[in-house]
Motif scaffolding. Structure first.
Motif, short mmCIF file in Angstrom:
data_model
loop_
_atom_site.label_atom_id
_atom_site.label_comp_id
_atom_site.label_asym_id
_atom_site.label_seq_id
_atom_site.Cartn_x
_atom_site.Cartn_y
_atom_site.Cartn_z
N VAL A 180 37.08 48.81 33.22
CA VAL A 180 38.17 48.62 34.17
C VAL A 180 39.51 48.53 33.43
N GLN A 181 39.54 47.82 32.32
CA GLN A 181 40.76 47.73 31.51
C GLN A 181 41.18 49.11 31.02
N TYR A 183 40.45 52.22 32.20
CA TYR A 183 40.91 53.16 33.21
C TYR A 183 42.16 52.66 33.93
N SER A 184 42.36 51.36 33.95
CA SER A 184 43.62 50.84 34.48
C SER A 184 44.77 51.25 33.58
N ASN A 187 45.58 54.92 34.00
CA ASN A 187 46.27 55.23 35.25
C ASN A 187 47.54 54.40 35.45
N ILE A 189 48.11 51.19 35.94
CA ILE A 189 48.11 50.23 37.04
C ILE A 189 47.57 48.90 36.52
N GLU A 190 47.83 47.85 37.27
CA GLU A 190 47.35 46.53 36.89
C GLU A 190 45.83 46.48 37.07
N PRO A 191 45.09 46.01 36.08
CA PRO A 191 43.63 45.94 36.21
C PRO A 191 43.22 45.07 37.39
N VAL A 222 38.70 51.38 39.91
CA VAL A 222 40.12 51.33 39.56
C VAL A 222 40.92 52.24 40.48
#
Length: 335
Positions: A180-181, A183-184, A187, A189-191, A222
């Motif tokens: 998640v970290q 791919y955040s 992209n 964005i905030e995880p 995400v």
């Protein structure tokens, strides 16, 4: 996994061939790259070949190269992957799919460190370390005459077995957070925070696609996250969608429930009879429960369970006979 890491560190600085064994998606290529990076060949090339992706003739040309005119379409000389990996590492994925003829040629490379390009008699000498990987048992392939035993011994100098994700339950939340970290960040964005409900759900899931499937799922989390903690039902687990569609048509998920119970509950028990008895007991309990919910209407119950009506009637009759033989009232319908 600690044993995998230890074996990787020990094997890396040696010249030994390594055989990576594990299901699809367990990270065999990551281990292969780590072996190369930690080896004395780290400054040399790292070449990967998927042996299962090419036809035999194309694979031979890909591995060993060819000369102009060697076959139809060979309009130029081609350097093979073994030659390109000189003084480096070559990773042969899905080694079990290689034909017997190419296995003989590979065995020679491992033994003599030499080969000929397709269509040429000149011998090419190479200095290459071989790492092979398989998602099936090579011992079974040998027994079925699909894999050479002498090649197996040459490849299996240092075996490393990667466990499936279902055997790494405590690792799953850590892996999920890491994906998640990643791919955040990709992209921008905030995880999104992962709720306890979601973490519990992904730990209970079987992950037949292993770490690769978990990674793809986390990327989807995400992309679909819109702030706030993610609930377990926000993004269905892989395979859940089809089960939900079946249930929405009024069908029961009996086969999946039984298989999941057998796989997770008594997989380690050697007694196959015990497993069969457990499956029969669970099946009977669920059938009787559905019959009760359907007020004894067989057609409706069979539809919900997802089996043929005659099959259901036969099972109910078997239960009655079994109860009668055990001293019960054979005419009494199941509870």
């Amino acid at each position: 996994m600690k044993e995998v890491f230890r074996a990787t560190r020990l094997a890396a600085p040696t010249m030994a061939n390594v055989l990576l064994v594990g299901e699809t998606g367990t990270g065999k290529e990551l281990v292969a790259r780590a072996l190369h990076r930690l080896s004395q060949r780290a400054d040399g090339p790292y070449i990967r070949v998927n042996c299962g992706a090419l036809h035999e003739n194309l694979l031979e040309s890909e591995l060993f190269g060819h000369v102009k005119g060697a076959f139809t379409g060979a309009v130029d000389n081609k350097t093979g992957r073994f030659e390109a990996a000189h003084r480096g590492t070559i990773f042969l994925d899905e080694i079990a799919s290689m034909s017997f003829r190419l296995q003989v040629k590979l065995l020679r490379v491992l033994q003599e460190r030499e080969f000929e390009r397709v269509g040429e008699s000149k011998t090419v000498k190479v200095d290459v370390r071989v790492i092979a990987a398989t998602n099936e048992s090579l011992e079974e392939a040998i027994a079925e005459n699909r894999f050479r035993e002498d090649l197996y011994y040459r490849l299996n100098v240092w075996p490393i077995v990667l466990p499936p994700l279902r055997e790494r339950g405590p690792d799953i939340p850590q892996l999920a957070r890491a994906f998640v970290q990643r791919y955040s960040a990709d992209n921008r964005i905030e995880p999104p925070p992962l709720s306890d409900e979601l973490l519990d759900a992904i730990q209970r899931y079987d992950w037949p696609g292993n770490v690769r499937e978990l990674e793809n799922y986390c990327e989807r989390l995400v992309l679909l996250a819109r702030g706030g903690a993610l609930a377990a039902g926000r993004v269905p687990l892989p395979g859940q969608g089809e089960r939900l569609r079946r249930n929405s048509r009024g069908q029961n998920d009996l086969p999946q429930q039984i298989e999941q119970l057998v796989r997770t509950g008594i997989q380690s028990l050697p007694d196959g009879t015990l497993k069969e008895k457990l499956v029969d007991a669970v099946e009977r309990e669920l059938i009787e429960q559905v019959m009760k919910e359907c007020n004894g209407v067989g057609v409706k119950a069979a539809d919900r369970i997802g089996i043929n009506r005659n099959t259901l009637h036969k099972k109910l009759e078997d239960y009655r006979r079994s109860d009668g033989a055990a001293g019960g009232d054979a005419s009494t319908p199941p509870r």
